[in-house]
Design a protein around this motif. Structure first.
Motif, PDB file in Angstrom:
ATOM      1  N   ASP A 143      87.107  67.330  84.525  1.00  0.00           N
ATOM      2  CA  ASP A 143      88.167  68.183  84.403  1.00  0.00           C
ATOM      3  C   ASP A 143      89.607  67.589  84.514  1.00  0.00           C
ATOM      4  OD1 ASP A 143      88.062  68.093  86.936  1.00  0.00           O
ATOM      5  OD2 ASP A 143      88.263  70.271  87.421  1.00  0.00           O
ATOM      6  N   ILE A 144      89.477  66.351  84.855  1.00  0.00           N
ATOM      7  CA  ILE A 144      90.861  65.616  84.983  1.00  0.00           C
ATOM      8  C   ILE A 144      91.154  64.630  83.880  1.00  0.00           C
ATOM      9  CG2 ILE A 144      92.039  63.835  86.441  1.00  0.00           C
ATOM     10  CD1 ILE A 144      90.827  65.003  88.899  1.00  0.00           C
ATOM     11  N   ILE A 145      92.323  64.603  83.243  1.00  0.00           N
ATOM     12  CA  ILE A 145      92.300  63.891  81.999  1.00  0.00           C
ATOM     13  C   ILE A 145      93.229  62.370  82.588  1.00  0.00           C
ATOM     14  CG2 ILE A 145      93.888  63.510  79.947  1.00  0.00           C
ATOM     15  CD1 ILE A 145      93.667  66.922  79.850  1.00  0.00           C
ATOM     16  N   PRO A 146      92.553  61.476  82.201  1.00  0.00           N
ATOM     17  CA  PRO A 146      92.908  60.012  82.739  1.00  0.00           C
ATOM     18  C   PRO A 146      94.210  59.502  81.785  1.00  0.00           C
ATOM     19  CG  PRO A 146      90.927  59.890  81.360  1.00  0.00           C
ATOM     20  CD  PRO A 146      91.106  61.298  81.378  1.00  0.00           C
ATOM     21  N   ILE A 147      95.039  59.180  82.536  1.00  0.00           N
ATOM     22  CA  ILE A 147      96.233  58.388  81.838  1.00  0.00           C
ATOM     23  C   ILE A 147      96.614  57.213  82.069  1.00  0.00           C
ATOM     24  CG2 ILE A 147      97.380  60.857  81.431  1.00  0.00           C
ATOM     25  CD1 ILE A 147      99.341  60.218  83.608  1.00  0.00           C
ATOM     26  N   ALA A 148      96.003  56.545  83.092  1.00  0.00           N
ATOM     27  CA  ALA A 148      96.362  55.018  83.833  1.00  0.00           C
ATOM     28  C   ALA A 148      95.350  54.813  84.818  1.00  0.00           C
ATOM     29  CB  ALA A 148      97.733  55.050  84.489  1.00  0.00           C
ATOM     30  N   ILE A 149      95.140  53.331  84.801  1.00  0.00           N
ATOM     31  CA  ILE A 149      94.187  52.751  85.802  1.00  0.00           C
ATOM     32  C   ILE A 149      94.773  51.509  86.176  1.00  0.00           C
ATOM     33  CG2 ILE A 149      91.732  51.773  85.880  1.00  0.00           C
ATOM     34  CD1 ILE A 149      91.004  53.417  83.480  1.00  0.00           C
ATOM     35  N   THR A 150      94.718  51.180  87.415  1.00  0.00           N
ATOM     36  CA  THR A 150      94.999  50.189  88.089  1.00  0.00           C
ATOM     37  C   THR A 150      94.619  48.958  87.434  1.00  0.00           C
ATOM     38  OG1 THR A 150      93.316  50.513  89.822  1.00  0.00           O
ATOM     39  CG2 THR A 150      95.554  51.247  90.194  1.00  0.00           C
ATOM     40  N   PRO A 151      95.147  47.594  87.203  1.00  0.00           N
ATOM     41  CA  PRO A 151      94.634  46.445  86.960  1.00  0.00           C
ATOM     42  C   PRO A 151      93.200  46.210  87.400  1.00  0.00           C
ATOM     43  CG  PRO A 151      97.151  46.180  87.238  1.00  0.00           C
ATOM     44  CD  PRO A 151      96.528  47.664  87.709  1.00  0.00           C
ATOM     45  N   ASP A 152      92.989  46.505  88.732  1.00  0.00           N
ATOM     46  CA  ASP A 152      91.730  46.142  89.312  1.00  0.00           C
ATOM     47  C   ASP A 152      90.725  47.326  89.256  1.00  0.00           C
ATOM     48  OD1 ASP A 152      92.586  48.191  91.062  1.00  0.00           O
ATOM     49  OD2 ASP A 152      92.743  46.661  92.793  1.00  0.00           O
ATOM     50  N   TYR A 153      91.199  48.156  88.339  1.00  0.00           N
ATOM     51  CA  TYR A 153      90.205  49.449  88.027  1.00  0.00           C
ATOM     52  C   TYR A 153      89.619  50.155  89.397  1.00  0.00           C
ATOM     53  CZ  TYR A 153      89.815  45.909  84.190  1.00  0.00           C
ATOM     54  OH  TYR A 153      90.337  45.156  83.486  1.00  0.00           O
ATOM     55  N   SER A 154      90.319  49.942  90.542  1.00  0.00           N
ATOM     56  CA  SER A 154      90.041  50.778  91.627  1.00  0.00           C
ATOM     57  C   SER A 154      90.551  52.372  91.714  1.00  0.00           C
ATOM     58  CB  SER A 154      90.579  50.097  92.860  1.00  0.00           C
ATOM     59  OG  SER A 154      91.983  50.303  92.814  1.00  0.00           O
ATOM     60  N   THR A 155      91.757  52.536  90.932  1.00  0.00           N
ATOM     61  CA  THR A 155      92.201  53.806  90.903  1.00  0.00           C
ATOM     62  C   THR A 155      92.486  54.275  89.447  1.00  0.00           C
ATOM     63  OG1 THR A 155      93.380  53.199  93.149  1.00  0.00           O
ATOM     64  CG2 THR A 155      93.983  55.086  91.959  1.00  0.00           C
ATOM     65  N   VAL A 156      92.248  55.724  89.428  1.00  0.00           N
ATOM     66  CA  VAL A 156      92.537  56.124  88.095  1.00  0.00           C
ATOM     67  C   VAL A 156      93.495  57.106  88.419  1.00  0.00           C
ATOM     68  CG1 VAL A 156      91.653  57.619  86.065  1.00  0.00           C
ATOM     69  CG2 VAL A 156      90.382  55.752  87.248  1.00  0.00           C
ATOM     70  N   ILE A 157      94.541  57.329  87.442  1.00  0.00           N
ATOM     71  CA  ILE A 157      95.762  58.480  87.678  1.00  0.00           C
ATOM     72  C   ILE A 157      95.186  59.375  86.492  1.00  0.00           C
ATOM     73  CG2 ILE A 157      98.097  58.789  87.728  1.00  0.00           C
ATOM     74  CD1 ILE A 157      97.408  57.022  89.739  1.00  0.00           C
ATOM     75  N   GLY A 158      95.287  60.380  87.009  1.00  0.00           N
ATOM     76  CA  GLY A 158      94.807  61.647  85.977  1.00  0.00           C
ATOM     77  C   GLY A 158      95.450  63.041  86.352  1.00  0.00           C
ATOM     78  N   TYR A 159      95.665  63.925  85.263  1.00  0.00           N
ATOM     79  CA  TYR A 159      96.100  65.105  85.617  1.00  0.00           C
ATOM     80  C   TYR A 159      95.214  66.367  85.053  1.00  0.00           C
ATOM     81  CZ  TYR A 159      97.079  65.667  80.718  1.00  0.00           C
ATOM     82  OH  TYR A 159      96.986  65.533  79.346  1.00  0.00           O
ATOM     83  N   LYS A 160      95.460  67.651  85.652  1.00  0.00           N
ATOM     84  CA  LYS A 160      95.115  68.820  85.250  1.00  0.00           C
ATOM     85  C   LYS A 160      96.247  69.546  84.552  1.00  0.00           C
ATOM     86  CE  LYS A 160      91.218  69.312  88.633  1.00  0.00           C
ATOM     87  NZ  LYS A 160      90.863  70.152  89.596  1.00  0.00           N
ATOM     88  N   ASN A 161      96.070  70.245  83.557  1.00  0.00           N
ATOM     89  CA  ASN A 161      96.947  71.298  82.766  1.00  0.00           C
ATOM     90  C   ASN A 161      97.348  72.473  83.689  1.00  0.00           C
ATOM     91  OD1 ASN A 161      98.033  69.698  80.782  1.00  0.00           O
ATOM     92  ND2 ASN A 161      96.272  70.306  79.625  1.00  0.00           N
TER      93      ASN A 161
END
Length: 618
Positions: A69-87
């Motif tokens: 239910d989280i929409i991803p918009i960015a990922i750190t270059p080392d793939y450790s963290t995903v930035i996402g959102y909910k409407n």
């Protein structure tokens, strides 16, 4: 023949073989006598040829571990963290979007940083959309602009979010980029912000500092900077020897290891340039709201204006293969999207928060769940305003063809007072052989148009679109369709009532032969052509009063004289009223101009035998 465009901007011999330094203003000159020491040639750059498909696959793997239910918009270059959102449903965002005629949408969201290894979520807060974002060069800080023009930095290592800049007054930011040392940010390719001091720096003193858009190869980056004329340029910049090769004149949108897409102006005209040859070609001439290169396929996706729109579908989503230029398109009610880092989906920022629009990029299947739309009157008023701009900017044809199209947009009305938008536009076309002469318009239709205000009362509407010399527009509803009937006519204002009363009294003085009153506005002792012309017009009307009749036509309110029509009645300093004089079958048209200062009462200033200038549309 392919045209190789290589613009060499940096010559080391200009500064006694010294390289360009950061924080130092250098004026570069093109010395044709010696090009052997130019800073960089295209063959000097070591191009990254490794496929980026592997990166996309790693992004997919990281996204697979987060909540659905989280929409991803960015990922750190080392793939450790995903930035996402909910409407989040928001009436504030819905109201703001409802005022957009064409342009980007906003949506209220809750933002999260998710640990890709264990799926743990850290809530970062609630924001109005994300307009632009970027990781710094080390991938440890993520900067973004929210939909309310505040700027934040999220530190991935210590998991702290900091607001570094809050919107104030008129300022708007649309895109963001980092300096290589992660100490400064650039907004909209023109404003440099020092993070530590929280102060803006003069771009005039810092114009050659590159701001990173993408790492290209070892210590070489795709960057944006200004040339010595402060034009925006996109370059391949080498930080080892501080040399650069110009790629394009314009504004960066996206790139992969082979191509780069950019707009020739902000939000206008999309082009693609081959990073091996620097050969560029046009993709789209119209407005560009979002644009991306799919790193896994090389295809380009973007949103633009739909000139053949129906109802609320004022935008087109387009996917194009840049090799053969084959396009696929789909009409939509919003142009704003987030591209999933896995490049499998587009998640659209909807016009109303109850709605959802998603696109499967492999099948190019659009899934729309539309629960709420503009009401019928609002939708049709937006359409007629947009059609006005399309007709003004895009029409090429004969007067007869223009008249047919103009009657779909404009009309004349007599109630509550005369308003003659259709007559004015047709008159303009006869004068200029075009809807607008070139000196009265920009080079392209504005990509963003919004109502500053809108009031709908029964079959009449008054709107203001701001920014433009014509901004106050009156509309009338005939049957089910809306038409533009006046520009800055303000038919129900006290100012219009005052102007018409003054003119009617003046006409009554003419009809009764009261020359003392009728001519009192121009001192007969003053020996000037202006006074003589006005007295002659009025004296002739008095002498022929038994044979003629008068009609008071349309009045327009102006501010600051040409070219500004009055945005509101209270801001008007001048009124221009058409007067129709009939003598049997003969009709003469005049224009009476009235003026005032500091919101005092209007007074008659002049009669003009050429009334047509009232219809010029700046």
């Amino acid at each position: 023949m392919k045209k190789l465009v290589i613009v060499l901007l940096c010559f080391t011999t200009l500064l006694s073989s010294c390289a360009i330094k950061e924080n130092e203003l250098v004026i570069l000159e093109n010395n044709d006598k010696d090009k052997s020491n130019s800073s960089a040639k295209i063959k000097d750059w070591q191009f990254e040829t490794i496929s980026q498909k592997a990166i996309i696959e790693k992004n997919r793997e990281a996204i697979s571990k987060i909540s659905k239910d989280i929409i991803p918009i960015a990922i750190t270059p080392d793939y450790s963290t995903v930035i996402g959102y909910k409407n989040i449903q928001s009436e504030k965002a819905d109201t703001k979007n409802s005022m957009v005629i064409v342009g980007k949408m906003m949506q209220y969201i809750e933002l999260f940083a998710i640990n890709a290894s264990n799926g743990s979520e850290k809530a970062l807060g609630k924001f109005m959309s994300i307009k632009s974002s970027q990781f710094d060069n080390e991938g440890k800080q993520w900067a973004f602009i929210d939909g309310e023009d505040s700027v934040y930095i999220y530190n991935v290592e210590n998991e702290q979010l900091q607001k570094i800049l809050e919107k104030y007054n008129y300022r708007q930011f649309n895109n963001i980029s980092w300096s290589r040392d992660s100490k400064r940010l650039m907004f909209d390719n023109r404003m440099i912000f020092d993070i530590a001091s929280k102060e803006f720096l003069s771009i005039a003193a810092d114009s050659y500092t590159p701001f990173i858009r993408m790492s290209y190869s070892h210590n070489t980056y795709i960057a944006e900077m200004k040339n010595n004329r402060y034009d925006n340029i996109i370059t391949l910049y080498n930080f080892d020897n501080k040399t650069f090769t110009q790629i394009a004149d314009g504004y960066y949108m996206d790139s992969d290891s082979s191509n780069l897409i950019y707009t020739i102006d902000l939000m206008q005209g999309l082009k693609i340039v081959n990073l091996k040859t620097l050969e560029s070609k046009a993709i789209e001439d119209g407005p560009i709201y979002c644009a991306s290169i799919l790193k896994s396929t090389g295809e380009v996706i973007y949103t633009t204006l739909n000139s053949n729109f129906h109802d609320d579908d004022r935008y087109l989503l387009v996917k194009i293969n840049p090799n053969n230029m084959v396009k696929k398109s789909f009409p939509l009610c919003t142009p704003s999207y987030y591209l999933s880092p896995a490049e499998d989906k587009l998640h659209f920022v909807s016009n109303y928060s109850e709605n959802s629009i998603n696109v499967d990029l492999e099948s190019f299947k659009v899934t729309e769940n539309i629960s709420r739309t503009d009401d019928e009157n609002l939708s049709k008023i937006k359409s007629v305003i947009l059609n006005m701009f399309l007709l003004d900017y895009d029409f090429n044809g004969s007067y007869e063809e223009y008249e047919i199209q103009a009657k779909k947009v404009y009309t004349n009305t007599a109630y509550p007072i005369p308003q003659e938008a259709l007559n004015n536009k047709l008159t303009d076309f006869k004068r200029f052989n075009t809807p607008l002469p070139n000196f009265q318009k920009e080079s392209y239709i504005p990509p963003s148009l919004s109502f500053d205000s809108i009031a709908i009362k029964s079959n009449k509407a008054s709107v203001n679109i701001g920014r433009f010399f014509i901004n106050s527009i009156e509309l009338v509803k005939n049957d089910k369709d809306w038409f533009i009937t006046g520009f800055s006519t303000h038919p129900e204002s006290n100012e219009i009532a005052e102007v018409r009363a003054i003119i009617q009294k003046h006409i009554n003085d003419i009809i009764s032969g009261n020359s003392g009153k009728a001519l009192s506005y121009w001192d007969k002792t003053e020996d000037s052509d202006f006074v003589k012309n006005n007295r002659n017009i009025v004296e002739n009307l008095i002498n022929n009063r038994s044979k003629i009749s008068f009609e008071i036509g349309e009045t327009e309110l102006w501010a600051m004289s040409d070219p500004h029509r009055a945005e509101s009645p209270s801001s008007s300093t001048e009124a221009r009223t058409k007067i129709i004089v009939k003598e049997g079958k003969n009709i003469s048209k005049y224009k009476i101009v009235l003026s005032r200062k500091n919101r005092d009462k209007f007074t008659i200033k002049s009669w003009d035998a050429d009334p047509l200038s009232i219809s010029q549309l700046y």
